[in-house]
Enzyme design. Structure first.
Site, PDB file in Angstrom:
ATOM      1  N   HIS A 368     -71.106 -12.128 -20.817  1.00  0.00           N
ATOM      2  CA  HIS A 368     -70.324 -12.087 -21.993  1.00  0.00           C
ATOM      3  C   HIS A 368     -69.760 -13.780 -22.129  1.00  0.00           C
ATOM      4  O   HIS A 368     -69.795 -14.569 -20.996  1.00  0.00           O
ATOM      5  CB  HIS A 368     -68.957 -11.292 -22.140  1.00  0.00           C
ATOM      6  N   GLU A 415     -65.873  -9.309 -24.978  1.00  0.00           N
ATOM      7  CA  GLU A 415     -65.594  -8.610 -23.982  1.00  0.00           C
ATOM      8  C   GLU A 415     -64.629  -8.393 -23.305  1.00  0.00           C
ATOM      9  O   GLU A 415     -63.827  -7.270 -22.874  1.00  0.00           O
ATOM     10  CB  GLU A 415     -66.449  -9.042 -22.732  1.00  0.00           C
TER      11      GLU A 415
END
Length: 726
Positions: A368, A415
């Site tokens: 991420h 995330e």
């Protein structure tokens, strides 16, 4: 980094040569002539039909192409500004990732979702005690003299806990240690009433969302979480050392769900059904009470003014710290938090290297991009590593390489809020991913210190060990990464992916994809704070950026073996052992109760039989590949690969865990009271916890039901792996 010595660089060297004839001694039997003829035929066959370099050639080439400078350059570019999800700075970071991947001629696209994110609108915290002046906390992380990021630090989000409830509370403080369920149970046993109070707990043992939720369940009106100096300031503070400065604060999310809160169980697609923001915020996955994080300096100030009985020894601070007391009071905390929950567009970056022979089979690599502040460790050490690896894959393509199976490079967004970007993508592409994905390989924080650590679904254990022996130890050029791993003293050696800590969650726990997560370093003090910047990394995390290169090598080597080898390098023996160990762990917990584990033991026995059967088939295929390649029909290889790939799916159940239906995997999921903790047989564990709490016959019948449920999925997995119908 020099390529491994076993790398092969010319096609002639790849022809299997006949063994030299044995000396003519009576005690030695010569190889039968038919086998010699078969071997010669095999050699000719490989010459005629396998002119392309063997996978080992490209694996060695990949390992030789590591670039410290590339990793450092990308990390510097990605961390030039704070880039929280939903901000313009994070959109610029997405553009950097996308343009880099596109520059390698990899087809690349942005996939967007509208999701509910949380930002602070107003925060305040003060401390008052009789006879003392009120302390008003600044709630600000201070920069240091000469900080090159001093100006842009103002762009960082103010310290907060995402999705905390809005409200104001003025109440006595109660110290709750690490805020675990057992800590509140201890307080209750001591007669300490937490109802209506402000719970003060420290980071370190469980997910922050569980800390706040446990406070709520104990009756607290609000919560304050601080970073204890014992855990986060055990040495020189940044910038003179790697430890947390006095005003450093760990920010983060308190959402216990997964993905977009307005679309639980389904993708956040355009025009989709949604919960209202009010409905989403009233979910039980939300903390439900106001909460704030504070620094270790502010935490000490609060604790010094809490009275009452002295806390137990294991609740105390470090050497030299004043004694911690439980309370309640006389310290009164006045806390106000007003959040701004709003719909925001996030962007995943998806890049594809299409496979040649099996383009419909996917090996997915993910990391991420979004960060609470600068994100040099979390997550952009992983992002920089992904981009460094992408450059190597591009160089392989220039040398004629193309993967057998498709490789997909993914850079997730949001995330930090709840694994949001990866979850929405998995939910949206669920049917395609479950039918086509070989494995998911995750790297979140690639580097935060010393030592190699890995977690995986068990069929990938041996692959990780084998790959680590080919990668150079970044801290000792005479050793391998495997040597570093063995010296890291991690127990167990390979962790399991039941926790909710990163983007593997949707792949493993929702749709049952074999997965890996890896990192160099296991913990760092400035986590989620303003000081997680490029300077910290360059001074303390990885000064020469060799560790970034090592992670990229490991990540890439595992990806190449999964994407290029004709027969998938899976080994289910470890899985059978894990299932057996998990059953052993349950035995003591149900001892003396009217619960039988025999269905579980029986299903594991069937799974072990299936493992032996597939191992035998794999050995036969590998033998034929060397001595009789004409016997290896593509259909045989495809059949066994499909069984190896799909066995993990069989561990999932359509209904999911009782009370937690998004989690479909019945072998691995987060612990009920710690989202970071990996739990084996989570449904059984949940039921045992409930049964021990209420201790009724019905509750223990529920435990038995969960044992039958997990036994059924293990039986299904055994059938898939063995490749037969009943």
């Amino acid at each position: 980094m020099p390529p491994p010595q076993d790398g092969v660089h010319d096609s002639a060297a790849r022809v299997p040569l006949l063994p030299p004839p044995a000396p003519r001694r009576a005690a030695v039997r010569l190889r039968p002539l038919p086998l010699l003829i078969a071997a010669a035929f095999a050699a000719s066959y490989r010459l005629l039909f396998h002119l392309a370099p063997a996978p080992s050639y490209y694996q060695s080439l990949l390992l030789s192409l590591g670039s410290n400078d590339t990793a450092a350059t990308h990390l510097h570019a990605l961390t030039i500004r704070p880039h929280l999800a939903g901000t313009g700075a994070n959109a610029l970071a997405a553009a950097h990732v996308a343009s880099t991947l596109s520059s390698h001629s990899f087809p690349t696209r942005l996939t967007s979702y509208s999701v509910l994110l949380s930002y602070p609108a107003h925060r305040s915290l003060s401390l008052s005690t009789p006879g003392r002046d009120t302390v008003l906390f600044a709630l600000k992380q201070e920069t240091y003299a000469g900080d090159p990021y001093d100006a842009v630090s103002a762009e960082a989000v103010p310290t907060f806990l995402a999705y905390a409830a809005s409200g104001s509370v003025a109440a006595e403080a109660v110290y709750a240690n690490y805020g675990r369920a057992e800590d509140y149970a201890y307080l209750a046993a001591r007669g300490i009433n937490v109802t209506g109070k402000v719970a003060v707990a420290r980071y370190g043992k469980v997910f922050r969302g569980d800390i706040v939720r446990n406070a709520r369940d104990a009756g607290a009106a609000a919560a304050v979480i601080y970073s204890d100096a014992k855990d986060y300031a055990a040495g020189k503070a940044f910038p003179d050392g790697p430890w947390m400065p006095p005003t450093g604060v760990q920010v983060g999310s308190t959402f216990k769900g997964v993905g977009d809160p307005t679309t639980p169980m389904w993708p956040s697609a355009e025009g989709c059904e949604r919960l209202s923001i009010a409905e989403a915020m009233s979910s039980d996955d939300m903390p439900g009470i106001p909460a704030l994080p504070v620094s270790w300096k502010d935490g000490e100030t609060i604790l010094q003014l809490i009275g009452g009985d002295v806390a137990p020894k294991d609740w105390q601070g470090g050497d030299g710290a004043a004694a911690y007391r439980i309370g309640p009071g006389p310290a009164v905390l006045n806390l106000t938090y007003i959040g701004n929950e709003t719909m925001v567009t996030i962007q995943n970056v998806i890049s594809v290297i299409e496979g040649r022979e099996e383009p419909e089979r996917y090996v997915i690599l993910g990391n991420h991009r979004d960060a609470w502040t600068f994100g040099a460790v979390d997550p952009n050490s992983g992002t920089a590593t992904l981009l460094e690896l992408a450059q190597r894959l591009s160089e392989l393509q220039k040398k004629g390489w193309r993967p057998r199976r498709t490789i997909i490079l993914c850079n997730w967004d949001a995330e930090e809020y709840g694994l949001t970007g990866s979850t929405e993508w998995v939910e949206e592409n669920r049917a395609m991913l479950t039918s086509r994905t070989v494995a998911y390989l995750n790297v979140d924080c690639a580097v935060d210190g010393y030592g190699f650590y890995a977690s995986a679904t068990p069929q990938l254990d041996e692959l990780l060990k084998e790959a680590s022996k080919k990668v150079q130890n970044p801290d000792n050029g005479t050793q391998s990464l495997y040597d570093l791993w063995m010296a890291s003293n991690s127990s167990p050696l390979i962790g399991r992916l039941g926790g909710g800590g990163s983007d593997y969650s949707a792949f493993v726990q929702h749709i049952g994809i074999p997965s890996v997560d890896m990192t160099i370093g296991s913990d760092y003090a400035v986590y989620h704070s303003l000081y997680d910047d490029f300077i910290w990394m360059a001074k303390f995390g990885d000064p020469l950026f060799k560790r970034h290169v090592a992670v990229a090598s490991m990540w890439g080597l595992v990806a190449l073996r999964l994407s290029d080898e004709e027969i998938l390098p899976f080994n289910y023996s470890s899985y059978a052992t894990e299932l057996e160990n998990g059953a052993l762990g349950l035995s003591g917990r149900v001892l003396g109760m009217s619960v039988s584990l025999s269905p579980l033991h029986k299903s594991i026995k069937e799974f072990r039989k299936a493992v032996l059967k597939v191992d035998s088939e794999l050995k036969a295929l590998q033998t034929w590949k060397i001595w009789a390649p004409w016997r290896n029909s593509p259909l045989k290889v495809r059949d066994i690969n499909d069984r190896l790939m799909m066995t993990e799916r069989a561990f999932t159940d359509r209904e999911g865990l009782s009370g937690r239906p998004w989690y479909k995997h019945l072998i691995y999921a987060p612990s009920l009271h710690n989202d970071y903790g990996a739990q084996v047989y989570p449904g059984v564990d949940d039921a045992i916890q409930r049964a021990k709490k209420i201790n009724t016959s019905e509750s223990w019948q529920s435990v038995q039901h969960e044992i039958y449920r997990v036994s059924r999925v293990i039986n299904q997995a055994a059938l898939v792996l063995s490749g037969g119908l009943t």
